[in-house]
Design an enzyme around this catalytic site. Structure first.
Site, mmCIF file in Angstrom:
data_model
loop_
_atom_site.group_PDB
_atom_site.id
_atom_site.type_symbol
_atom_site.label_atom_id
_atom_site.label_comp_id
_atom_site.label_asym_id
_atom_site.label_seq_id
_atom_site.Cartn_x
_atom_site.Cartn_y
_atom_site.Cartn_z
ATOM 1 C CG LEU A 97 24.342 50.234 -33.457
ATOM 2 C CD1 LEU A 97 24.135 49.060 -32.540
ATOM 3 C CD2 LEU A 97 23.318 51.319 -33.192
ATOM 4 C CG ASN A 111 21.947 51.724 -25.324
ATOM 5 O OD1 ASN A 111 21.339 50.701 -25.617
ATOM 6 N ND2 ASN A 111 23.037 51.708 -24.562
ATOM 7 C CG HIS A 113 24.514 51.093 -19.956
ATOM 8 N ND1 HIS A 113 25.040 50.003 -20.605
ATOM 9 C CD2 HIS A 113 25.318 51.331 -18.885
ATOM 10 C CE1 HIS A 113 26.125 49.594 -19.963
ATOM 11 N NE2 HIS A 113 26.324 50.388 -18.922
ATOM 12 C CB SER A 140 21.922 55.736 -17.825
ATOM 13 O OG SER A 140 22.559 55.804 -16.575
ATOM 14 C CG ASP A 149 27.168 51.522 -22.998
ATOM 15 O OD1 ASP A 149 26.142 51.467 -23.690
ATOM 16 O OD2 ASP A 149 27.752 50.519 -22.556
ATOM 17 C CD GLU A 178 16.745 48.817 -18.036
ATOM 18 O OE1 GLU A 178 17.934 49.154 -17.984
ATOM 19 O OE2 GLU A 178 16.381 47.675 -18.395
HETATM 20 C C1 GRF Z 1 18.294 46.017 -19.986
HETATM 21 O O1 GRF Z 1 18.748 45.876 -18.681
HETATM 22 C C2 GRF Z 1 19.010 47.140 -20.675
HETATM 23 O O2 GRF Z 1 19.428 48.140 -19.804
HETATM 24 C C3 GRF Z 1 20.200 46.451 -21.262
HETATM 25 O O3 GRF Z 1 19.731 45.181 -21.641
HETATM 26 C C4 GRF Z 1 18.623 44.813 -20.835
HETATM 27 C C5 GRF Z 1 17.522 44.445 -21.760
HETATM 28 O O4 GRF Z 1 16.461 43.818 -21.104
HETATM 29 N N1 GRF Z 1 20.745 47.212 -22.338
HETATM 30 P P1 GRF Z 1 15.154 43.421 -21.921
HETATM 31 O O5 GRF Z 1 15.589 42.617 -23.142
HETATM 32 O O6 GRF Z 1 14.433 44.683 -22.306
HETATM 33 O O7 GRF Z 1 14.354 42.576 -20.977
#
Ligand code: GRF
Length: 221
Positions: A97, A111, A113, A140, A149, A178
């Site tokens: 962005l 975001n 990451h 993160s 990032d 995540e």
């Molecule tokens: C995730 O690992 C996120 O950290 C990164 O892109 C991936 C997206 O996965 N930015 P999804 O499209 O939510 O399955």
């Protein structure tokens, strides 16, 4: 008095598993969210199916259709403003962005990451963690600033790196963690507990000295 639902916009480019995690958490009542729009820069992003299934308005805004990077961003900004979302979640949105797009949303755009920032901004984080023989890896969530990032980190989740890990295997094991992280972090926003400072993050009015760390019981430490 009940806290009103948090209005959110989610930007994706691909699988959308984090979007799905948020939708599921809203459907089970764990999160009180009002999904205003899901924006993808790719018409073929598999994650769009989750938005459609949940009845969330979808906008596909590709650079090719828009004509240029700048015009694509103008449309994204338009729909984000139009949506009135309080929080914008970049969940696997693979375009960088510009500052013009980020500026109006600083403090309310986050975001996800897949690294323990400040380690490994950018791509190929799993490969880099393995090349460096790291003992642990993770994800993160940070406030978005114009630096890639680079905004203040709110929260992290850690997993051990195992002897036979490949980038794909590490990614596979990190995924569900995540998802737990994005749910727990967005929950803090639904409770209006998190703010961005010029150089950091405030939780309940107190500056964080380090990112929140999500434990196995879904609690932040
Ligand atoms: C995730 O690992 C996120 O950290 C990164 O892109 C991936 C997206 O996965 N930015 P999804 O499209 O939510 O399955």
């Amino acid at each position: 008095m009940n806290t009103p639902p948090l209005s959110v916009a989610v930007l994706i480019s691909g699988t959308g598993s984090n979007l799905k995690a948020l939708i599921d958490a809203a459907e089970t009542g764990r999160l009180t969210l009002d999904f205003r729009v899901v924006i993808s820069n790719r018409a073929d992003a598999p994650g769009l199916q989750y938005a459609h299934a949940a009845g969330i308005p979808v906008k596909v805004i590709s650079i090719r259709e828009a004509g240029s990077r700048e015009l694509q961003e103008e449309q994204v900004a338009h729909w984000l403003h139009q949506s009135g979302a309080e929080l914008v979640v970049l969940a696997g949105y693979m375009l960088i962005l510009s500052e013009t797009l980020v500026r109006p949303f600083v403090g309310r755009m986050i975001n996800l990451h897949p690294s323990l920032l400040p380690l490994y901004p950018g791509l190929n984080t799993y490969e880099r963690a393995l090349e460096n023989a790291d003992q642990e890896h993770g994800s993160s969530i940070h406030f978005v600033t114009a630096e890639l990032d680079g905004g203040p980190v709110i929260s992290q989740v850690r997993i051990p790196v195992l002897p036979d890990d490949t980038p794909a295997e590490l990614a596979r094991r990190l995924g569900p963690n995540e998802h737990r992280l994005v749910i727990a972090t967005v929950e803090l926003f639904t409770q209006r507990r998190v703010n961005m400072l010029s150089d950091g993050v405030k939780l309940d009015g107190v500056s964080l000295e380090q990112p929140l760390s999500l434990n196995i019981e879904d609690q932040f430490e």
